[in-house]
Design a protein around this motif. Sequence first.
Motif, mmCIF file in Angstrom:
data_model
loop_
_atom_site.group_PDB
_atom_site.id
_atom_site.type_symbol
_atom_site.label_atom_id
_atom_site.label_comp_id
_atom_site.label_asym_id
_atom_site.label_seq_id
_atom_site.Cartn_x
_atom_site.Cartn_y
_atom_site.Cartn_z
ATOM 1 N N LEU A 172 3.056 -4.546 -1.084
ATOM 2 C CA LEU A 172 2.135 -3.448 -1.355
ATOM 3 C C LEU A 172 0.694 -3.948 -1.433
ATOM 4 O O LEU A 172 -0.228 -3.350 -0.885
ATOM 5 C CB LEU A 172 2.532 -2.759 -2.661
ATOM 6 C CG LEU A 172 2.113 -1.307 -2.841
ATOM 7 C CD1 LEU A 172 2.587 -0.433 -1.683
ATOM 8 C CD2 LEU A 172 2.665 -0.763 -4.151
ATOM 9 N N GLU A 173 0.534 -5.100 -2.089
ATOM 10 C CA GLU A 173 -0.810 -5.660 -2.261
ATOM 11 C C GLU A 173 -1.414 -6.083 -0.915
ATOM 12 O O GLU A 173 -2.566 -5.809 -0.619
ATOM 13 C CB GLU A 173 -0.704 -6.866 -3.204
ATOM 14 C CG GLU A 173 -2.027 -7.548 -3.507
ATOM 15 C CD GLU A 173 -1.806 -8.910 -4.162
ATOM 16 O OE1 GLU A 173 -2.562 -9.835 -3.845
ATOM 17 O OE2 GLU A 173 -0.858 -9.046 -4.980
ATOM 18 N N GLU A 174 -0.584 -6.739 -0.100
ATOM 19 C CA GLU A 174 -1.102 -7.327 1.136
ATOM 20 C C GLU A 174 -1.117 -6.357 2.317
ATOM 21 O O GLU A 174 -2.048 -6.316 3.101
ATOM 22 C CB GLU A 174 -0.264 -8.562 1.492
ATOM 23 C CG GLU A 174 -1.098 -9.623 2.142
ATOM 24 C CD GLU A 174 -0.296 -10.889 2.372
ATOM 25 O OE1 GLU A 174 0.355 -10.975 3.436
ATOM 26 O OE2 GLU A 174 -0.315 -11.768 1.497
ATOM 27 N N LYS A 175 -0.054 -5.584 2.457
ATOM 28 C CA LYS A 175 0.072 -4.702 3.626
ATOM 29 C C LYS A 175 -0.211 -3.243 3.299
ATOM 30 O O LYS A 175 -0.236 -2.402 4.204
ATOM 31 C CB LYS A 175 1.496 -4.795 4.216
ATOM 32 C CG LYS A 175 2.001 -6.209 4.473
ATOM 33 C CD LYS A 175 1.551 -6.743 5.790
ATOM 34 C CE LYS A 175 2.184 -8.101 6.069
ATOM 35 N NZ LYS A 175 1.544 -8.783 7.185
ATOM 36 N N LYS A 176 -0.338 -2.940 1.995
ATOM 37 C CA LYS A 176 -0.549 -1.546 1.540
ATOM 38 C C LYS A 176 0.618 -0.640 1.943
ATOM 39 O O LYS A 176 0.439 0.553 2.181
ATOM 40 C CB LYS A 176 -1.860 -0.967 2.107
ATOM 41 C CG LYS A 176 -3.086 -1.853 1.888
ATOM 42 C CD LYS A 176 -3.565 -1.785 0.445
ATOM 43 C CE LYS A 176 -4.789 -2.638 0.190
ATOM 44 N NZ LYS A 176 -4.522 -4.060 -0.070
ATOM 45 N N LEU A 177 1.816 -1.229 2.022
ATOM 46 C CA LEU A 177 2.989 -0.464 2.464
ATOM 47 C C LEU A 177 4.204 -0.805 1.610
ATOM 48 O O LEU A 177 4.311 -1.901 1.055
ATOM 49 C CB LEU A 177 3.327 -0.803 3.926
ATOM 50 C CG LEU A 177 2.289 -0.439 5.008
ATOM 51 C CD1 LEU A 177 2.642 -1.120 6.310
ATOM 52 C CD2 LEU A 177 2.185 1.068 5.195
ATOM 53 N N THR A 178 5.148 0.138 1.550
ATOM 54 C CA THR A 178 6.452 -0.127 0.941
ATOM 55 C C THR A 178 7.378 -0.634 2.061
ATOM 56 O O THR A 178 7.060 -0.472 3.243
ATOM 57 C CB THR A 178 7.056 1.166 0.355
ATOM 58 O OG1 THR A 178 7.305 2.070 1.453
ATOM 59 C CG2 THR A 178 6.124 1.818 -0.642
ATOM 60 N N LYS A 205 -4.756 0.552 11.588
ATOM 61 C CA LYS A 205 -5.619 1.062 10.510
ATOM 62 C C LYS A 205 -5.359 2.558 10.260
ATOM 63 O O LYS A 205 -5.147 2.994 9.122
ATOM 64 C CB LYS A 205 -7.087 0.847 10.912
ATOM 65 C CG LYS A 205 -8.024 0.707 9.749
ATOM 66 C CD LYS A 205 -9.396 0.275 10.236
ATOM 67 C CE LYS A 205 -10.435 0.556 9.159
ATOM 68 N NZ LYS A 205 -11.788 0.348 9.663
ATOM 69 N N VAL A 208 -1.703 3.068 8.803
ATOM 70 C CA VAL A 208 -1.588 2.724 7.374
ATOM 71 C C VAL A 208 -2.246 3.814 6.520
ATOM 72 O O VAL A 208 -1.720 4.218 5.482
ATOM 73 C CB VAL A 208 -2.201 1.328 7.085
ATOM 74 C CG1 VAL A 208 -2.293 1.074 5.582
ATOM 75 C CG2 VAL A 208 -1.363 0.231 7.750
ATOM 76 N N LYS A 209 -3.387 4.310 6.985
ATOM 77 C CA LYS A 209 -4.103 5.376 6.262
ATOM 78 C C LYS A 209 -3.209 6.635 6.184
ATOM 79 O O LYS A 209 -3.072 7.257 5.124
ATOM 80 C CB LYS A 209 -5.413 5.693 6.988
ATOM 81 C CG LYS A 209 -6.342 6.647 6.265
ATOM 82 C CD LYS A 209 -7.702 6.693 6.967
ATOM 83 C CE LYS A 209 -8.661 7.653 6.276
ATOM 84 N NZ LYS A 209 -8.289 9.062 6.425
ATOM 85 N N SER A 212 -0.277 5.982 3.791
ATOM 86 C CA SER A 212 -0.629 5.951 2.362
ATOM 87 C C SER A 212 -0.959 7.366 1.875
ATOM 88 O O SER A 212 -0.745 7.705 0.718
ATOM 89 C CB SER A 212 -1.771 4.973 2.091
ATOM 90 O OG SER A 212 -2.920 5.357 2.791
#
Length: 290
Positions: A172-178, A205, A208-209, A212
């Motif tokens: 989550l911290e690095e890829k902003k994903l579960t 980009k 991911v946006k 999220s």
Amino acid sequence: MEEKKESVLLVDGMALLFRAYYASAVTGYIKRTSAGVPVNAVYGFVRYFWDAVQTFGPSHVICCWDMGSRTFRTEQFVHYKANRSEPPLEMLPQFDLVKEVVSSFGVPNVGIPGYEADDCIGTLARTFSPELDVYVLTGDHDLLQLVDERVKVVILKKGHGNYAVYDGALLLEEKKLTPKQIIDLKGLIGDTSDNYPGVKGIGEKTAVKLLSEYGSIEGILENLDKLPKGVRAKIEQDLEMLHLCRDLATIRCDVPLSCLLEECVWVPDPHLVRSKFEELEFKGLMKLIG
């Protein structure tokens, strides 16, 4: 004294073998036995493998392999991995040799025709994680989708003994994903190394946006009317490909294989290992087994 927790290390055999081959072949020198058999990839594989076992201290070890290029994914999408070139000639004899070395450690070689090593790893991770901590050793970020409460994915980084150990928090911290969103990301952007396209014109980009904001591909599709016109048009135009690519990216965790825990306990017989190392003239590795 605290009792050591039992854990299983699931090794992505091809990822280690190819990395080992190219890391050494880049110098232009291919290590061979006195009979002329190339062994550079196997030698490098053993170094990666041994270091990981020493670093993570598993009680059980299994090595998973691809079994040829035809799988259910090539049936679904004829271009899947069609961009892959044939392996270098010097690698060909090493595919069998490396499995012999793995067997000499008393480690099972697992592979099922029609499936990829990833699917075998996913299935074994699901099988063992209720009772053991699971470490997946690979260089392949696709496997990050397997991260779970008891499953960590260990990504080999440049240089020996250099790892990124992903749990849910680091992912989550690095890829902003579960972990689940890793699959949806691939559905949206595709994968150039596996040769499937995703949605034309959607980059990482943007993907991911969207994930999220809306959580999943389903969430995005339910909110198409809220998306910028251009993004919405791209997704609507490539809807079928979006669903296909997400399916191609999904690691199957229900492969028909069985591997009993007692078959993969890490207790190598030094005599067997030494004998295999002598046969392959791995003098530099003898010190590993004492």
